[in-house]
Design a protein around this motif. Structure first.
Motif, PDB file in Angstrom:
ATOM      1  N   SER A   1       0.890  -1.174  -0.006  1.00  0.00           N
ATOM      2  CA  SER A   1      -0.195   0.027   0.017  1.00  0.00           C
ATOM      3  C   SER A   1       0.846   1.167  -0.053  1.00  0.00           C
ATOM      4  O   SER A   1       2.016   1.269   0.631  1.00  0.00           O
ATOM      5  CB  SER A   1      -1.094  -0.139   1.243  1.00  0.00           C
ATOM      6  N   GLN A   2       0.505   2.295  -0.582  1.00  0.00           N
ATOM      7  CA  GLN A   2       1.329   3.656  -0.639  1.00  0.00           C
ATOM      8  C   GLN A   2       0.107   4.684  -0.366  1.00  0.00           C
ATOM      9  O   GLN A   2      -1.042   4.482  -0.617  1.00  0.00           O
ATOM     10  CB  GLN A   2       1.474   3.744  -2.102  1.00  0.00           C
ATOM     11  N   SER A   3       0.600   5.791   0.161  1.00  0.00           N
ATOM     12  CA  SER A   3       0.011   7.014   0.578  1.00  0.00           C
ATOM     13  C   SER A   3       0.888   8.104   0.434  1.00  0.00           C
ATOM     14  O   SER A   3       1.887   8.210   0.596  1.00  0.00           O
ATOM     15  CB  SER A   3      -0.445   6.809   1.935  1.00  0.00           C
ATOM     16  N   PRO A   4       0.117   9.169  -0.127  1.00  0.00           N
ATOM     17  CA  PRO A   4      -1.267   9.201  -0.591  1.00  0.00           C
ATOM     18  C   PRO A   4      -1.385   8.812  -1.906  1.00  0.00           C
ATOM     19  O   PRO A   4      -0.143   8.493  -2.550  1.00  0.00           O
ATOM     20  CB  PRO A   4      -1.668  10.815  -0.482  1.00  0.00           C
TER      21      PRO A   4
ATOM     22  N   ARG B   1       4.628   7.576   1.175  1.00  0.00           N
ATOM     23  CA  ARG B   1       4.653   6.359   2.085  1.00  0.00           C
ATOM     24  C   ARG B   1       4.601   5.065   1.467  1.00  0.00           C
ATOM     25  O   ARG B   1       3.692   5.072   0.766  1.00  0.00           O
ATOM     26  CB  ARG B   1       3.818   6.650   3.453  1.00  0.00           C
ATOM     27  N   CYS B   2       5.066   4.088   1.824  1.00  0.00           N
ATOM     28  CA  CYS B   2       5.031   2.598   1.116  1.00  0.00           C
ATOM     29  C   CYS B   2       4.944   1.727   2.635  1.00  0.00           C
ATOM     30  O   CYS B   2       5.700   1.735   3.227  1.00  0.00           O
ATOM     31  CB  CYS B   2       6.042   2.236   0.533  1.00  0.00           C
ATOM     32  N   ASP B   3       3.923   0.977   2.435  1.00  0.00           N
ATOM     33  CA  ASP B   3       3.751  -0.094   3.426  1.00  0.00           C
ATOM     34  C   ASP B   3       4.197  -1.542   2.472  1.00  0.00           C
ATOM     35  O   ASP B   3       2.946  -1.793   1.844  1.00  0.00           O
ATOM     36  CB  ASP B   3       2.540  -0.230   4.001  1.00  0.00           C
ATOM     37  N   PRO B   4       4.961  -2.078   2.840  1.00  0.00           N
ATOM     38  CA  PRO B   4       5.293  -3.399   2.070  1.00  0.00           C
ATOM     39  C   PRO B   4       4.454  -4.515   2.532  1.00  0.00           C
ATOM     40  O   PRO B   4       3.940  -4.531   3.683  1.00  0.00           O
ATOM     41  CB  PRO B   4       6.812  -3.560   2.441  1.00  0.00           C
ATOM     42  N   ILE B   5       4.479  -5.631   1.804  1.00  0.00           N
ATOM     43  CA  ILE B   5       3.917  -6.738   2.311  1.00  0.00           C
ATOM     44  C   ILE B   5       4.344  -7.397   3.369  1.00  0.00           C
ATOM     45  O   ILE B   5       6.019  -7.310   3.306  1.00  0.00           O
ATOM     46  CB  ILE B   5       3.932  -7.988   1.156  1.00  0.00           C
ATOM     47  N   SER B   6       3.834  -7.679   4.519  1.00  0.00           N
ATOM     48  CA  SER B   6       4.270  -8.347   5.518  1.00  0.00           C
ATOM     49  C   SER B   6       5.346  -9.339   5.320  1.00  0.00           C
ATOM     50  O   SER B   6       5.072 -10.490   4.682  1.00  0.00           O
ATOM     51  CB  SER B   6       3.348  -8.688   6.741  1.00  0.00           C
ATOM     52  N   GLY B   7       6.551  -9.437   5.849  1.00  0.00           N
ATOM     53  CA  GLY B   7       7.520 -10.499   5.743  1.00  0.00           C
ATOM     54  C   GLY B   7       8.569 -10.104   4.603  1.00  0.00           C
ATOM     55  O   GLY B   7       9.239 -10.946   4.483  1.00  0.00           O
TER      56      GLY B   7
ATOM     57  N   ALA C   1       5.326  12.939 -11.397  1.00  0.00           N
ATOM     58  CA  ALA C   1       5.834  11.533 -11.966  1.00  0.00           C
ATOM     59  C   ALA C   1       4.711  10.584 -10.968  1.00  0.00           C
ATOM     60  O   ALA C   1       4.331  11.055  -9.941  1.00  0.00           O
ATOM     61  CB  ALA C   1       7.111  10.725 -11.620  1.00  0.00           C
ATOM     62  N   VAL C   2       4.557   9.441 -11.386  1.00  0.00           N
ATOM     63  CA  VAL C   2       4.016   8.377 -10.399  1.00  0.00           C
ATOM     64  C   VAL C   2       5.135   7.586  -9.660  1.00  0.00           C
ATOM     65  O   VAL C   2       5.970   7.140 -10.477  1.00  0.00           O
ATOM     66  CB  VAL C   2       3.156   7.405 -11.194  1.00  0.00           C
ATOM     67  N   TYR C   3       4.973   7.795  -8.440  1.00  0.00           N
ATOM     68  CA  TYR C   3       6.297   6.877  -7.587  1.00  0.00           C
ATOM     69  C   TYR C   3       5.603   5.649  -7.186  1.00  0.00           C
ATOM     70  O   TYR C   3       4.476   5.787  -6.409  1.00  0.00           O
ATOM     71  CB  TYR C   3       6.652   8.020  -6.499  1.00  0.00           C
TER      72      TYR C   3
ATOM     73  N   GLY D   1       1.063   3.270  -6.214  1.00  0.00           N
ATOM     74  CA  GLY D   1       1.698   4.421  -6.857  1.00  0.00           C
ATOM     75  C   GLY D   1       1.006   5.567  -6.041  1.00  0.00           C
ATOM     76  O   GLY D   1       0.026   5.675  -5.694  1.00  0.00           O
ATOM     77  N   THR D   2       1.739   6.511  -5.997  1.00  0.00           N
ATOM     78  CA  THR D   2       1.472   7.734  -5.666  1.00  0.00           C
ATOM     79  C   THR D   2       1.809   8.614  -6.822  1.00  0.00           C
ATOM     80  O   THR D   2       3.030   8.623  -7.409  1.00  0.00           O
ATOM     81  CB  THR D   2       2.294   8.555  -4.465  1.00  0.00           C
TER      82      THR D   2
END
Lengths: 115, 115
Positions: B5-8, B22-28, B88-90, B109-110
């Protein structure tokens, strides 16, 4: 310096026919190649990959061919479906020290499959 | 399970302002990557984190760009004194590890617009 090149920005194919997307690369150190599909407003999703020790990998309607001597790979989709309409990115990587895991992407090919 | 997940999802900022993505990666997943896609371009590598190793920052375009990964999980990409060419899209991606055969999973992406 574009190490992975997709020279066709767009491709239009009729439903049921074969779609062939091409990709060329310049770095002979690449040892793994991937195709990603991207819909608008979404991140790329992994489609299929191939190791440099192989020349073909097949997964359902998708087949990737690798020609190392020509530094060329292609993605075949058969039969093509309207839901395949997306941007397809070719990517490559090699694992040498600090480059571990980094992907090198082409600019993408917009595939449109029409009924 | 939850993906990356990414925000905003969208950020409009004035030239010269700082932004944090911000980036929340997949757990693990121990490997985390930032890429960006400018209009009409492929995905451009920015930075790569692998476990507790020093990050590979070789793709950052200028010293206005920096990134952190706290606790081996969430990552923040910071752009200081934004310029119009930063629009850009990050995209953030994570994988189980940085090795060759491990697929990278991308977030949505953001989209950053610098006015």
């Amino acid at each position: 310096d574009q190490q992975v090149k997709q020279n066709s920005p767009s491709l239009s194919v009729q439903e049921g026919r074969i779609s062939i997307l091409n990709c060329d690369y310049t770095n002979s150190m690449f040892d793994y190649f991937l195709w990603y599909k991207k819909y608008p407003a979404e991140g790329p999703t992994f489609l299929i990959s191939i190791s440099s020790i192989k020349d073909k990998n097949e997964d359902g309607r998708f087949t990737v061919f690798l020609n190392k001597s020509a530094k060329h790979l292609s993605l075949h989709i058969v039969p093509s479906q309207p839901g395949d309409s997306a941007v397809y990115f070719c990517a490559a990587k090699y694992d040498r020290g600090s480059t571990l895991g980094r992907l090198y992407f082409g600019r993408g090919t917009q595939l449109t499959v029409w009924p | 399970g939850a993906g990356v997940s990414q925000s905003p999802s969208n950020k409009v900022t004035e030239k010269g302002k700082d932004v944090e993505l911000r980036c929340d990666p997949i757990s693990g997943h121990t490997a985390l990557y930032w890429y960006r896609q400018s209009l009409g371009q492929g995905l451009e590598f920015l930075i790569y984190f692998q476990g507790n190793s020093a990050p590979d920052k070789s793709g950052l375009p200028s010293d206005r760009f920096s990134a952190e990964r706290t606790g081996g999980s969430v990552s923040t990409l910071t752009i200081q004194r934004t310029q119009q060419e930063d629009s850009a899209v990050y995209l953030c991606a994570s994988s189980r590890t940085g090795g060759t055969s491990y697929e990278q999973y991308f977030g949505p992406g953001t989209r950053l617009t610098v006015t």
